[in-house]
Design an enzyme around this catalytic site. Structure first.
Site, mmCIF file in Angstrom:
data_model
loop_
_atom_site.group_PDB
_atom_site.id
_atom_site.type_symbol
_atom_site.label_atom_id
_atom_site.label_comp_id
_atom_site.label_asym_id
_atom_site.label_seq_id
_atom_site.Cartn_x
_atom_site.Cartn_y
_atom_site.Cartn_z
ATOM 1 N N GLU A 137 32.062 53.234 20.093
ATOM 2 C CA GLU A 137 31.920 51.818 19.737
ATOM 3 C C GLU A 137 31.439 51.006 20.934
ATOM 4 O O GLU A 137 31.432 51.475 22.082
ATOM 5 C CB GLU A 137 33.255 51.285 19.216
ATOM 6 N N GLU A 180 29.133 61.482 13.488
ATOM 7 C CA GLU A 180 28.142 62.404 12.911
ATOM 8 C C GLU A 180 26.801 62.285 13.636
ATOM 9 O O GLU A 180 26.142 63.278 13.953
ATOM 10 C CB GLU A 180 27.927 62.092 11.423
HETATM 11 N N1 THU Z 1 32.803 56.043 11.652
HETATM 12 C C1 THU Z 1 32.360 57.294 11.996
HETATM 13 O O1 THU Z 1 32.252 57.627 13.177
HETATM 14 N N2 THU Z 1 32.053 58.162 11.008
HETATM 15 C C2 THU Z 1 32.266 57.926 9.679
HETATM 16 O O2 THU Z 1 32.032 58.802 8.871
HETATM 17 C C3 THU Z 1 32.799 56.627 9.239
HETATM 18 C C4 THU Z 1 32.901 55.588 10.290
HETATM 19 C C5 THU Z 1 33.217 55.139 12.727
HETATM 20 C C6 THU Z 1 32.307 53.994 13.039
HETATM 21 C C7 THU Z 1 33.282 53.013 13.672
HETATM 22 O O3 THU Z 1 33.439 53.333 15.042
HETATM 23 C C8 THU Z 1 34.602 53.288 12.977
HETATM 24 O O4 THU Z 1 34.468 54.576 12.404
HETATM 25 C C9 THU Z 1 34.961 52.291 11.903
HETATM 26 O O5 THU Z 1 33.914 52.109 11.020
#
Ligand code: THU
Length: 130
Positions: free
Chosen positions: A45, A56
Site C-alpha cells: 500500500e 497478485e
Molecule cells: N488486495 C489484494 O492484495 N488482493 C486482493 O485480492 C484483494 C485486495 C489488497 C489491496 C489493498 O492493499 C487491500 O487488499 C485492501 O483492498
C-alpha cells in the site's frame, strides 16, 4: 495434502510481508510457472492509496520481470471467512499472463476453493482483439 498445498503455503508466507498500514488487510499470493518455479507477492500500500498494488500483481510482475512466462496456477491467501477473490484489475492482469489458470483461494483456517479464471473473468478483452 492437495496438489495446491505448496502454493498456498508460499502465499501464506508472503502475506507476512504485506505493507498494509492503511487497510490492515493483508494478502499473500503465490504464482506457479509451468517451469515449476514459484513467485510470491504481498499487497504493498501507499499513503496516496491509489498507488497500492495487490499481492497478485506483485507476484506476476516479479515473475515477468525475471523473464518467466507461462503460468498455470495462482494462490491468494487472506484472513477472511468468505475467501478473498482477485480484484477486477488483477483479473485482467492474471488473464494476460496466466490465461485460464487455476485460481486457488484460501484463508488462514484452511478453507480452500479452486476456480478457473474463465469462470471468474468471462468475456475478457485481450490480445485476440488487437
Ligand atoms: N488486495 C489484494 O492484495 N488482493 C486482493 O485480492 C484483494 C485486495 C489488497 C489491496 C489493498 O492493499 C487491500 O487488499 C485492501 O483492498
Amino acid at each position: 495434502m492437495s496438489g495446491h498445498d505448496a502454493l498456498i503455503s508460499a502465499a501464506r508466507t508472503a502475506r507476512a510481508h504485506a505493507h498494509a498500514p492503511y487497510s490492515n488487510f493483508r494478502v499473500g499470493a503465490a504464482l506457479r510457472a509451468k517451469s515449476g518455479r514459484i513467485f510470491t507477492g504481498c499487497n504493498v500500500e501507499n499513503s496516496t492509496y491509489g498507488l497500492t498494488l495487490c499481492a497478485e500483481r506483485v507476484a506476476i510482475f516479479k515473475a515477468v520481470s525475471e523473464g518467466e512466462r507461462g503460468f498455470d496456477a495462482i494462490a491468494v491467501v487472506a484472513d477472511t471467512e468468505s475467501l478473498t477473490p482477485p480484484c477486477g484489475a488483477c483479473r485482467q492482469i492474471i488473464w494476460e499472463f496466466c490465461g485460464d489458470a487455476d485460481v486457488i483461494l484460501a484463508n488462514l483456517k484452511g478453507r480452500v476453493e479452486v476456480h478457473r479464471m474463465s469462470a471468474l473473468f468471462p468475456k475478457p478483452f485481450d490480445q485476440s482483439f488487437l
